[in-house]
Design a protein around this motif. Structure first.
Motif, PDB file in Angstrom:
ATOM      1  N   PRO A  14       0.839  -1.160  -0.037  1.00  0.00           N
ATOM      2  CA  PRO A  14      -0.018   0.151   0.050  1.00  0.00           C
ATOM      3  C   PRO A  14       0.861   1.213   0.065  1.00  0.00           C
ATOM      4  O   PRO A  14       1.918   1.396   0.631  1.00  0.00           O
ATOM      5  CB  PRO A  14      -0.884  -0.121   1.294  1.00  0.00           C
ATOM      6  CG  PRO A  14      -1.052  -1.593   1.605  1.00  0.00           C
ATOM      7  CD  PRO A  14       0.411  -2.245   1.045  1.00  0.00           C
ATOM      8  N   GLY A  15       0.366   2.327  -1.009  1.00  0.00           N
ATOM      9  CA  GLY A  15       1.061   3.526  -1.068  1.00  0.00           C
ATOM     10  C   GLY A  15       2.301   3.256  -2.096  1.00  0.00           C
ATOM     11  O   GLY A  15       2.648   4.381  -2.409  1.00  0.00           O
ATOM     12  N   GLY A  16       2.547   2.316  -2.443  1.00  0.00           N
ATOM     13  CA  GLY A  16       3.476   1.953  -3.786  1.00  0.00           C
ATOM     14  C   GLY A  16       3.125   2.417  -5.015  1.00  0.00           C
ATOM     15  O   GLY A  16       1.592   2.955  -5.117  1.00  0.00           O
ATOM     16  N   SER A  17       3.725   2.389  -6.177  1.00  0.00           N
ATOM     17  CA  SER A  17       3.389   2.444  -7.296  1.00  0.00           C
ATOM     18  C   SER A  17       3.513   1.417  -8.437  1.00  0.00           C
ATOM     19  O   SER A  17       4.758   0.618  -8.271  1.00  0.00           O
ATOM     20  CB  SER A  17       4.476   3.755  -7.865  1.00  0.00           C
ATOM     21  OG  SER A  17       3.861   4.801  -7.097  1.00  0.00           O
ATOM     22  N   LEU A  18       2.752   1.409  -9.502  1.00  0.00           N
ATOM     23  CA  LEU A  18       3.127   0.600 -10.326  1.00  0.00           C
ATOM     24  C   LEU A  18       2.987   1.366 -11.884  1.00  0.00           C
ATOM     25  O   LEU A  18       1.937   2.116 -11.746  1.00  0.00           O
ATOM     26  CB  LEU A  18       2.343  -0.625 -10.595  1.00  0.00           C
ATOM     27  CG  LEU A  18       2.671  -1.814  -9.471  1.00  0.00           C
ATOM     28  CD1 LEU A  18       1.333  -2.989  -9.465  1.00  0.00           C
ATOM     29  CD2 LEU A  18       3.942  -2.279  -9.707  1.00  0.00           C
ATOM     30  N   ARG A  19       3.429   1.004 -13.073  1.00  0.00           N
ATOM     31  CA  ARG A  19       3.137   1.476 -14.216  1.00  0.00           C
ATOM     32  C   ARG A  19       2.805   0.338 -15.149  1.00  0.00           C
ATOM     33  O   ARG A  19       3.678  -0.621 -15.451  1.00  0.00           O
ATOM     34  CB  ARG A  19       4.323   2.217 -14.783  1.00  0.00           C
ATOM     35  CG  ARG A  19       3.844   3.154 -16.392  1.00  0.00           C
ATOM     36  CD  ARG A  19       4.879   3.961 -16.645  1.00  0.00           C
ATOM     37  NE  ARG A  19       5.564   3.340 -17.567  1.00  0.00           N
ATOM     38  CZ  ARG A  19       6.396   3.611 -18.606  1.00  0.00           C
ATOM     39  NH1 ARG A  19       6.209   4.888 -18.850  1.00  0.00           N
ATOM     40  NH2 ARG A  19       7.352   3.004 -19.349  1.00  0.00           N
ATOM     41  N   LEU A  20       1.489   0.508 -15.633  1.00  0.00           N
ATOM     42  CA  LEU A  20       0.988  -0.646 -16.661  1.00  0.00           C
ATOM     43  C   LEU A  20       1.074  -0.126 -17.726  1.00  0.00           C
ATOM     44  O   LEU A  20       1.139   0.839 -18.293  1.00  0.00           O
ATOM     45  CB  LEU A  20      -0.506  -1.004 -16.318  1.00  0.00           C
ATOM     46  CG  LEU A  20      -0.885  -1.280 -15.026  1.00  0.00           C
ATOM     47  CD1 LEU A  20      -2.419  -1.562 -14.934  1.00  0.00           C
ATOM     48  CD2 LEU A  20      -0.047  -2.456 -14.263  1.00  0.00           C
ATOM     49  N   SER A  21       1.464  -1.186 -18.916  1.00  0.00           N
ATOM     50  CA  SER A  21       1.608  -0.907 -20.402  1.00  0.00           C
ATOM     51  C   SER A  21       0.709  -1.507 -21.052  1.00  0.00           C
ATOM     52  O   SER A  21       0.295  -2.703 -21.005  1.00  0.00           O
ATOM     53  CB  SER A  21       2.867  -0.843 -20.901  1.00  0.00           C
ATOM     54  OG  SER A  21       4.047  -0.278 -20.073  1.00  0.00           O
TER      55      SER A  21
END
Length: 121
Positions: A14-21
């Motif tokens: 929680p609080g993290g980030s991800l980048r989807l493509s």
């Protein structure tokens, strides 16, 4: 044939980030609308975000201010991104890319990718 391939999912705290493509290929691009949807276990698939031909964007209320949709136009493959910040457990779902394509490939019901799993825990 029209092909949408998502990537970038994973397990994040929680609080993290991800980048989807999402890489869209197999048809001639025409600045078509590209969309992201998600489906959590036991729930219906829901709209998350989309980007239009003029570059404008739309988000569902629950992700506004946290997610950013963008795209990279190339001749053969168009790539759409979903930058997800301040992730919450409620964002856990399979994320899908969708487009109706255009021209002779246009499909009213749209084309879907296979999805990429995002787990926030």
């Amino acid at each position: 044939h029209v092909q949408l391939v998502e990537s970038g999912g994973g397990l994040v705290q929680p609080g993290g980030s991800l980048r989807l493509s999402c890489a869209a290929s197999g048809y001639t691009h025409c600045r078509e609308t590209m969309s992201w949807y998600r489906q959590a276990p036991g729930k219906e698939r829901e709209f998350v975000s989309e980007i239009y031909s003029d570059g404008s964007t739309k988000y569902t209320d629950s992700v506004k201010g946290r997610f950013i949709i963008s795209q990279d136009n190339a001749k053969i493959t168009l790539t759409v991104y979903l930058q997800m910040n301040s992730l919450k457990p409620g964002d856990t779902a399979m994320y899908y890319c969708k487009t109706k394509a255009c021209g002779r490939w246009y499909k009213t019901s749209g084309y879907w990718g296979q999805g990429t799993q995002v787990t926030v825990s």
